[in-house]
Design an enzyme around this catalytic site. Structure first.
Site, PDB file in Angstrom:
ATOM      1  N   GLU A   1       0.895   4.290   2.434  1.00  0.00           N
ATOM      2  CA  GLU A   1       2.070   3.967   3.247  1.00  0.00           C
ATOM      3  C   GLU A   1       3.377   3.895   3.497  1.00  0.00           C
ATOM      4  O   GLU A   1       3.558   3.669   3.977  1.00  0.00           O
ATOM      5  CB  GLU A   1      -0.201   4.379   4.318  1.00  0.00           C
ATOM      6  CG  GLU A   1      -0.601   4.950   4.315  1.00  0.00           C
ATOM      7  CD  GLU A   1      -1.787   4.388   2.944  1.00  0.00           C
ATOM      8  OE1 GLU A   1      -2.032   3.856   1.756  1.00  0.00           O
ATOM      9  OE2 GLU A   1      -3.026   4.274   3.705  1.00  0.00           O
TER      10      GLU A   1
ATOM     11  N   HIS B   1       0.538  -1.131  -0.059  1.00  0.00           N
ATOM     12  CA  HIS B   1       0.083   0.364  -0.243  1.00  0.00           C
ATOM     13  C   HIS B   1       1.003   1.287  -0.330  1.00  0.00           C
ATOM     14  O   HIS B   1       1.977   1.204   0.637  1.00  0.00           O
ATOM     15  CB  HIS B   1      -1.027  -0.003   1.433  1.00  0.00           C
ATOM     16  CG  HIS B   1      -2.245  -1.249   1.447  1.00  0.00           C
ATOM     17  ND1 HIS B   1      -2.881  -1.633   1.655  1.00  0.00           N
ATOM     18  CD2 HIS B   1      -1.799  -1.821   0.732  1.00  0.00           C
ATOM     19  CE1 HIS B   1      -3.654  -1.798   1.423  1.00  0.00           C
ATOM     20  NE2 HIS B   1      -3.369  -2.614   0.899  1.00  0.00           N
TER      21      HIS B   1
ATOM     22  N   CYS C   1      -6.372   1.640   5.895  1.00  0.00           N
ATOM     23  CA  CYS C   1      -6.871   0.724   6.523  1.00  0.00           C
ATOM     24  C   CYS C   1      -6.099   0.141   7.438  1.00  0.00           C
ATOM     25  O   CYS C   1      -5.058   0.068   8.134  1.00  0.00           O
ATOM     26  CB  CYS C   1      -6.787  -0.289   4.817  1.00  0.00           C
ATOM     27  SG  CYS C   1      -4.698  -1.134   5.205  1.00  0.00           S
TER      28      CYS C   1
ATOM     29  N   CYS D   1      -2.483  -0.437   7.432  1.00  0.00           N
ATOM     30  CA  CYS D   1      -1.690   0.866   7.383  1.00  0.00           C
ATOM     31  C   CYS D   1      -1.662   1.458   8.557  1.00  0.00           C
ATOM     32  O   CYS D   1      -0.648   2.384   8.787  1.00  0.00           O
ATOM     33  CB  CYS D   1      -2.347   1.645   5.893  1.00  0.00           C
ATOM     34  SG  CYS D   1      -1.137   0.514   4.338  1.00  0.00           S
TER      35      CYS D   1
END
Length: 143
Positions: A48, A46, A76, A79
């Site tokens: 992040e 992801h 999420c 993260c």
């Protein structure tokens, strides 16, 4: 947030879910990325997580307490946890994620008594632009 939106657009061009992130330390962007889960065959890639990994390499530390993260979508739970573990000072995000968010929706990780570090959280930054790029992306794939 403009750079995070740019990274989201680049992710979209690669066929990835268009989420972008930027990590700022001491007033300077030190890492920026968009999602790369498909490209890297890595469910943890992801935006992040990618910027946190890069910033930790650059700073030579697993902790980033003087850094701020800008991301186009509410992180999420995975993260949000990485943000907490990295001790990031502030989180700025664009669109909320009622289905998969882990900050203000869903798990609300930073409100849990087991959370060791909660960054300052600022939501709704460039919210319309952040939501629009995601809406457009999914409309093309899920008519």
């Amino acid at each position: 947030m403009d750079e995070a939106l740019k990274q989201a657009g680049l992710a979209e061009k690669r066929g990835e879910v268009p989420i972008g992130a930027v990590l700022v330390c001491e007033g300077e962007i030190i890492a920026s990325a968009g999602n790369r889960t498909l490209e890297l065959n890595d469910p943890t890639a992801h935006a992040e997580v990618l910027v946190i990994r890069e910033a930790c390499k650059i700073r030579g530390s697993q902790r980033l307490p003087e850094c701020d993260l800008y991301v186009t979508l509410e992180p999420c739970p995975m993260c949000a946890t990485a943000i907490s573990f990295a001790r990031i000072r502030r989180l700025y995000y664009g669109a909320g994620d009622e289905k998969g968010g882990g900050v203000d929706h869903g798990a609300r990780l930073y409100a849990q008594p087991t959370c060791h570090h909660a960054p300052e959280v600022y939501s709704g930054i460039a919210e319309t632009a952040s939501a629009d790029i995601l809406r457009r992306f999914f409309l093309l794939r899920r008519p």
